[in-house]
Design a protein around this motif. Structure first.
Motif, short mmCIF file in Angstrom:
data_model
loop_
_atom_site.label_atom_id
_atom_site.label_comp_id
_atom_site.label_asym_id
_atom_site.label_seq_id
_atom_site.Cartn_x
_atom_site.Cartn_y
_atom_site.Cartn_z
N THR A 95 -4.39 -9.68 -5.91
CA THR A 95 -4.14 -8.24 -5.83
C THR A 95 -5.22 -7.55 -5.01
O THR A 95 -4.94 -6.71 -4.14
N SER A 96 -6.47 -7.91 -5.26
CA SER A 96 -7.60 -7.24 -4.58
C SER A 96 -7.65 -7.52 -3.08
O SER A 96 -8.00 -6.63 -2.30
N VAL A 97 -7.32 -8.75 -2.67
CA VAL A 97 -7.43 -9.05 -1.24
C VAL A 97 -6.39 -8.30 -0.41
O VAL A 97 -6.51 -8.21 0.81
N LYS A 98 -5.39 -7.72 -1.09
CA LYS A 98 -4.39 -6.92 -0.37
C LYS A 98 -4.86 -5.47 -0.15
O LYS A 98 -4.18 -4.70 0.51
N ASP A 99 -6.00 -5.13 -0.73
CA ASP A 99 -6.56 -3.79 -0.58
C ASP A 99 -7.20 -3.68 0.80
O ASP A 99 -8.26 -4.27 1.05
N TYR A 127 0.84 -1.20 0.00
CA TYR A 127 0.00 0.00 0.00
C TYR A 127 0.88 1.25 0.00
O TYR A 127 0.64 2.20 -0.75
N LYS A 170 4.30 -4.50 -10.24
CA LYS A 170 3.04 -5.18 -10.51
C LYS A 170 3.06 -5.85 -11.88
O LYS A 170 2.53 -6.96 -12.05
N LEU A 230 -10.88 -2.69 1.30
CA LEU A 230 -11.85 -3.76 1.10
C LEU A 230 -11.76 -4.83 2.18
O LEU A 230 -12.76 -5.38 2.62
N TYR A 250 -8.66 -17.14 0.50
CA TYR A 250 -8.72 -16.84 -0.93
C TYR A 250 -8.27 -18.03 -1.77
O TYR A 250 -8.90 -18.38 -2.78
N SER A 275 -5.92 -11.24 -10.28
CA SER A 275 -6.79 -10.14 -9.89
C SER A 275 -7.23 -10.28 -8.43
O SER A 275 -7.25 -9.31 -7.66
N GLY A 276 -7.59 -11.50 -8.04
CA GLY A 276 -8.03 -11.76 -6.67
C GLY A 276 -6.91 -11.56 -5.66
O GLY A 276 -7.11 -10.93 -4.61
#
Length: 201
Positions: free
Chosen positions: A153-157, A97, A111, A160, A175, A150-151
């Motif tokens: 990457t997203s779960v590190k947000d 982040y 990335k 969310l 995940y 994609s998943g």
């Protein structure tokens, strides 16, 4: 000396975050002057770039070694997850982040490399799983590999998935199980259940 600085800086960045660690912190931690650090790295941005690249190559090498063992594809994904989490210290300071916010160019470059590496690894993993009859044969392989990236990457947000609700190590387990349950055959499900049960013991 350059390698020592890279090693210590990477360790501090992962523990405390890329923004949080200053060049003074690094110099004090190593018992050297800032001048010594600047003799090898023009500025902090350059140091961050080299640290992330070094870490990427290290992680890539470890993943390649796991793949070379030719384990069954489900077990392979769990071994890779365990290896990455161990060496990223569970990402407790959310370094990604901070990298994205304060060093966006470095984050984008990393990335891109991450995507290329995962495409290659996951495509191979899915194809082998299909051939072994543990993943469904009607899968769109390219879609599965991209949605997996994609998943991840997203779960590190953390907006969310805040750490207070989703500790990172548990989140990656959840995940990975979510991903695999969508693509396994009954034969693969037995292997997956065995791995999950043994991890909970």
């Amino acid at each position: 000396m350059k390698e020592n600085i890279l090693t210590k800086a990477t360790e501090l960045f992962l523990e405390q975050g890329f923004k949080s660690v200053t060049m003074d912190d690094l110099a004090n931690e190593m018992g050297i002057s800032k001048k010594t650090i600047y003799a090898h790295f023009d500025n902090k941005t350059k140091l961050v770039q080299e640290c992330t690249l070094e870490l990427f190559h290290f992680i890539r090498g470890g993943i390649d070694e796991i793949i070379a063992l030719k384990k069954n594809p489900i077990e392979e994904l769990y071994e890779i997850k365990k290896f990455v989490m161990m060496h990223l210290k569970g990402e407790k300071s959310s370094p990604e982040y901070q990298l994205q916010k304060y060093y966006p160019e470095t984050h984008i470059a990393l990335k891109t490399k991450h995507f290329e590496m995962m495409q290659e690894c996951v495509l191979d993993n899915v194809k082998r799983g299909i051939n072994l009859g543990i993943y469904r044969e009607n899968l769109n392989v390219d879609f599965v590999s991209r949605i997996y990236f994609s998943g991840v990457t997203s779960v590190k947000d953390q907006k969310l998935f805040p750490v207070s609700l989703f500790p990172i190590s548990e989140l990656m387990d959840v995940y990975l199980e979510y991903h695999l349950r969508g693509i396994v055959t009954p034969k693969g499900r037995k292997i997956l259940n065995t791995i999950i049960n043994s991890n909970q013991e």
